[in-house]
Every structure is written in C-alpha cells, then in structure tokens.
Motif scaffolding. Structure first.
Motif, PDB file in Angstrom:
ATOM      1  N   ARG A 155       0.834  -1.210   0.000  1.00 19.59           N
ATOM      2  CA  ARG A 155       0.000   0.000   0.000  1.00 19.59           C
ATOM      3  C   ARG A 155       0.865   1.255   0.000  1.00 19.59           C
ATOM      4  NH1 ARG A 155      -3.122  -1.415   3.914  1.00 19.59           N
ATOM      5  NH2 ARG A 155      -1.949  -0.395   5.558  1.00 19.59           N
ATOM      6  N   HIS A 156       1.895   1.280   0.824  1.00 22.00           N
ATOM      7  CA  HIS A 156       2.798   2.443   0.865  1.00 22.00           C
ATOM      8  C   HIS A 156       3.548   2.601  -0.456  1.00 22.00           C
ATOM      9  CE1 HIS A 156       2.006   3.380   5.010  1.00 22.00           C
ATOM     10  NE2 HIS A 156       2.392   2.183   5.419  1.00 22.00           N
ATOM     11  N   SER A 157       3.977   1.484  -1.031  1.00 21.47           N
ATOM     12  CA  SER A 157       4.695   1.543  -2.313  1.00 21.47           C
ATOM     13  C   SER A 157       3.798   2.078  -3.415  1.00 21.47           C
ATOM     14  CB  SER A 157       5.213   0.159  -2.713  1.00 21.47           C
ATOM     15  OG  SER A 157       6.142  -0.297  -1.779  1.00 21.47           O
ATOM     16  N   VAL A 158       2.568   1.609  -3.444  1.00 24.57           N
ATOM     17  CA  VAL A 158       1.624   2.068  -4.468  1.00 24.57           C
ATOM     18  C   VAL A 158       1.368   3.559  -4.304  1.00 24.57           C
ATOM     19  CG1 VAL A 158      -0.785   1.904  -5.237  1.00 24.57           C
ATOM     20  CG2 VAL A 158       0.562  -0.168  -4.866  1.00 24.57           C
ATOM     21  N   ARG A 159       1.149   3.993  -3.075  1.00 23.37           N
ATOM     22  CA  ARG A 159       0.904   5.422  -2.840  1.00 23.37           C
ATOM     23  C   ARG A 159       2.125   6.264  -3.216  1.00 23.37           C
ATOM     24  NH1 ARG A 159      -2.156   5.180   2.991  1.00 23.37           N
ATOM     25  NH2 ARG A 159      -4.157   4.446   2.176  1.00 23.37           N
ATOM     26  N   ALA A 160       3.300   5.752  -2.884  1.00 30.71           N
ATOM     27  CA  ALA A 160       4.519   6.518  -3.159  1.00 30.71           C
ATOM     28  C   ALA A 160       4.799   6.626  -4.655  1.00 30.71           C
ATOM     29  CB  ALA A 160       5.714   5.874  -2.452  1.00 30.71           C
ATOM     30  N   THR A 161       4.445   5.636  -5.417  1.00 27.39           N
ATOM     31  CA  THR A 161       4.726   5.667  -6.863  1.00 27.39           C
ATOM     32  C   THR A 161       3.542   6.152  -7.685  1.00 27.39           C
ATOM     33  OG1 THR A 161       4.099   3.342  -7.062  1.00 27.39           O
ATOM     34  CG2 THR A 161       6.436   3.837  -6.733  1.00 27.39           C
ATOM     35  N   ALA A 162       2.355   6.190  -7.117  1.00 24.00           N
ATOM     36  CA  ALA A 162       1.176   6.576  -7.886  1.00 24.00           C
ATOM     37  C   ALA A 162       1.217   8.052  -8.277  1.00 24.00           C
ATOM     38  CB  ALA A 162      -0.092   6.271  -7.096  1.00 24.00           C
ATOM     39  N   ARG A 163       1.577   8.940  -7.352  1.00 27.52           N
ATOM     40  CA  ARG A 163       1.594  10.379  -7.665  1.00 27.52           C
ATOM     41  C   ARG A 163       2.621  10.716  -8.737  1.00 27.52           C
ATOM     42  NH1 ARG A 163       0.908  12.018  -1.606  1.00 27.52           N
ATOM     43  NH2 ARG A 163      -1.348  11.841  -1.453  1.00 27.52           N
ATOM     44  N   PRO A 164       3.864  10.266  -8.599  1.00 25.94           N
ATOM     45  CA  PRO A 164       4.820  10.559  -9.677  1.00 25.94           C
ATOM     46  C   PRO A 164       4.398   9.940 -11.010  1.00 25.94           C
ATOM     47  CG  PRO A 164       6.000   9.865  -7.707  1.00 25.94           C
ATOM     48  CD  PRO A 164       4.541   9.681  -7.446  1.00 25.94           C
ATOM     49  N   ALA A 165       3.842   8.760 -10.987  1.00 27.11           N
ATOM     50  CA  ALA A 165       3.403   8.123 -12.228  1.00 27.11           C
ATOM     51  C   ALA A 165       2.265   8.899 -12.856  1.00 27.11           C
ATOM     52  CB  ALA A 165       2.984   6.681 -11.962  1.00 27.11           C
ATOM     53  N   ALA A 166       1.342   9.375 -12.043  1.00 27.59           N
ATOM     54  CA  ALA A 166       0.231  10.162 -12.568  1.00 27.59           C
ATOM     55  C   ALA A 166       0.745  11.485 -13.135  1.00 27.59           C
ATOM     56  CB  ALA A 166      -0.780  10.428 -11.455  1.00 27.59           C
ATOM     57  N   ALA A 167       1.726  12.097 -12.481  1.00 30.26           N
ATOM     58  CA  ALA A 167       2.285  13.359 -12.979  1.00 30.26           C
ATOM     59  C   ALA A 167       2.974  13.128 -14.315  1.00 30.26           C
ATOM     60  CB  ALA A 167       3.274  13.930 -11.954  1.00 30.26           C
ATOM     61  N   VAL A 168       3.745  12.048 -14.435  1.00 29.46           N
ATOM     62  CA  VAL A 168       4.424  11.742 -15.700  1.00 29.46           C
ATOM     63  C   VAL A 168       3.379  11.465 -16.777  1.00 29.46           C
ATOM     64  CG1 VAL A 168       5.884  10.047 -16.875  1.00 29.46           C
ATOM     65  CG2 VAL A 168       6.566  10.953 -14.649  1.00 29.46           C
ATOM     66  N   GLY A 169       2.355  10.745 -16.426  1.00 27.00           N
ATOM     67  CA  GLY A 169       1.300  10.458 -17.387  1.00 27.00           C
ATOM     68  C   GLY A 169       0.592  11.703 -17.858  1.00 27.00           C
ATOM     69  N   GLY A 170       0.368  12.635 -16.938  1.00 21.55           N
ATOM     70  CA  GLY A 170      -0.271  13.901 -17.290  1.00 21.55           C
ATOM     71  C   GLY A 170       0.612  14.738 -18.198  1.00 21.55           C
ATOM     72  N   LEU A 171       1.925  14.749 -17.935  1.00 18.55           N
ATOM     73  CA  LEU A 171       2.847  15.483 -18.790  1.00 18.55           C
ATOM     74  C   LEU A 171       2.900  14.890 -20.184  1.00 18.55           C
ATOM     75  CD1 LEU A 171       5.868  16.184 -16.409  1.00 18.55           C
ATOM     76  CD2 LEU A 171       4.282  17.837 -17.380  1.00 18.55           C
ATOM     77  N   ARG A 172       2.914  13.584 -20.268  1.00 20.38           N
ATOM     78  CA  ARG A 172       2.956  12.923 -21.572  1.00 20.38           C
ATOM     79  C   ARG A 172       1.688  13.247 -22.391  1.00 20.38           C
ATOM     80  NH1 ARG A 172       5.428   6.948 -20.708  1.00 20.38           N
ATOM     81  NH2 ARG A 172       7.584   7.618 -20.619  1.00 20.38           N
ATOM     82  N   ALA A 173       0.578  13.321 -21.686  1.00 19.10           N
ATOM     83  CA  ALA A 173      -0.670  13.625 -22.392  1.00 19.10           C
ATOM     84  C   ALA A 173      -0.657  15.033 -22.961  1.00 19.10           C
ATOM     85  CB  ALA A 173      -1.843  13.449 -21.423  1.00 19.10           C
ATOM     86  N   LYS A 174       0.050  15.958 -22.321  1.00 24.96           N
ATOM     87  CA  LYS A 174       0.109  17.341 -22.763  1.00 24.96           C
ATOM     88  C   LYS A 174       1.124  17.549 -23.898  1.00 24.96           C
ATOM     89  CE  LYS A 174      -1.309  19.213 -18.347  1.00 24.96           C
ATOM     90  NZ  LYS A 174      -0.915  20.004 -17.202  1.00 24.96           N
ATOM     91  N   LEU A 175       2.096  16.675 -23.979  1.00 18.68           N
ATOM     92  CA  LEU A 175       3.118  16.802 -25.015  1.00 18.68           C
ATOM     93  C   LEU A 175       2.531  16.427 -26.383  1.00 18.68           C
ATOM     94  CD1 LEU A 175       6.201  15.200 -23.254  1.00 18.68           C
ATOM     95  CD2 LEU A 175       5.825  17.615 -23.672  1.00 18.68           C
ATOM     96  N   PRO A 176       2.974  17.105 -27.389  1.00 23.17           N
ATOM     97  CA  PRO A 176       2.508  16.742 -28.718  1.00 23.17           C
ATOM     98  C   PRO A 176       3.087  15.379 -29.111  1.00 23.17           C
ATOM     99  CG  PRO A 176       4.056  18.584 -28.850  1.00 23.17           C
ATOM    100  CD  PRO A 176       3.860  18.282 -27.407  1.00 23.17           C
ATOM    101  N   GLY A 177       2.246  14.601 -29.745  1.00 15.90           N
ATOM    102  CA  GLY A 177       2.550  13.266 -30.014  1.00 15.90           C
ATOM    103  C   GLY A 177       3.259  12.873 -31.184  1.00 15.90           C
TER     104      GLY A 177
END
Length: 177
Positions: A155-177
């Motif tokens: 649970r702690h590992s998932v929480r610790a990696t979920a925010r950075p992963a979501a941020a990276v995913g959000g940045l990738r979505a904003k970048l032109p493809g």
C-alpha cells in the motif's frame, strides 16, 4: 527432540498399549464394570456400537493404536488426546472407589483412580507439547501478521509511486505526439 520426550512418551504410552491389548483380547473381563459407564455414552453417541463388549474392544483398539503412535513419537499430540478420551470412561468404570464397601478396597481403588488422573494430566501436557516447534495457532497468527505487514508495504509503495506516475502520465498527455 529432547531426551526427556524420547524416553517419556514410550513410558507414558506403555500402560495404554498393554491395557488396550487386554481389552481387545478379552473384553468380557471388564464388560460388567464398563456397563454403567458405556450405556449412557452409547445412548448419546450414535456412532458407537450398541454392545458394551464391542465398545470395550473399540476403546482397547484406540488405546493400542494411539499408544504405539505416542510411543514412537508419531502424531504425539493427537495420540495423547485420543488416549485421554479413552482414559476418562475407563477410569470412571474401573475405579469407582466411592462405591466400595471395604475400606481396603476403597483405598486401593482411590489410588488407582488418582493414578489415572495423574496419567490424564501427563496426556494433556503431551497433547499441548509442540516439541519446541511453534504451534499451529502461533504459526497462523504469525503468518497473518506477516501478511498484514506485507500488505501495508505494498500500500505504501503504491501510494509513493502513484503520484509521480500520474504526474508523468499527465505530462505525456500534454506533449505533442
């Protein structure tokens, strides 16, 4: 296994093997004594045979089998419980000191009754003896504790990696493809 267990279990079991063999070979010798104790038990437990002689023989067989297993150190806890279960009605049937009229006979039967109570105590201790290994209850509790700890780590590992992963995913979505 300790030397005390190696020596003690066969010593405790010996009386049951010999007595059980006698009950299997010659149940008629103790059937009259067993009748007042066996009858109420067979009325409540449908699996037991109706004839007292057969119940005595069955009890003797359990004593032989469980005694041999206990003496060899195989299934010692279960064997000790089986012997304890047969010892209670055997004691109540065979050593009814409270019914003896003769003081000498009453004293002898009381001694045998107390001896059987002592053997029952030894069997109960043997039934509880884990041989220095953790009991099944302790193992279950320990495993449950480890599983809870591991789940908390996940649970702690998932929480610790979920925010950075979501941020990276959000940045990738904003970048032109």
């Amino acid at each position: 296994m300790s030397l005390l267990r190696v020596a003690g279990r066969p010593l405790l079991a010996s009386m049951f093997v010999v007595g059980g063999l006698n009950s299997v070979r010659n149940p008629e010798a103790v059937t009259p004594l067993a009748e007042p104790v066996v009858r109420p038990i067979t009325e409540r437990v449908a699996l037991l045979p109706d004839r007292t002689e057969q119940v005595v023989r069955l009890s003797g067989g359990v004593q032989v089998a469980a005694g041999v297993l206990l003496g060899l150190g195989r299934l010692p806890r279960l064997s000790a419980l089986a012997l304890a279960a047969t010892l209670v009605p055997t004691t109540l049937a065979g050593h009814r000191f409270w019914e003896a009229k003769d003081p000498g006979e009453r004293a002898q039967q009381r001694i045998h009754f107390l001896k059987n109570l002592s053997m029952l105590g030894g069997l109960l201790i043997a039934a509880d003896d884990t041989g220095a290994a953790p009991s099944w209850l302790w193992r279950g509790r320990h495993t449950a504790h480890e599983l809870r700890r591991d789940a908390a780590l996940v649970r702690h590992s998932v929480r610790a990696t979920a925010r950075p992963a979501a941020a990276v995913g959000g940045l990738r979505a904003k970048l032109p493809g």
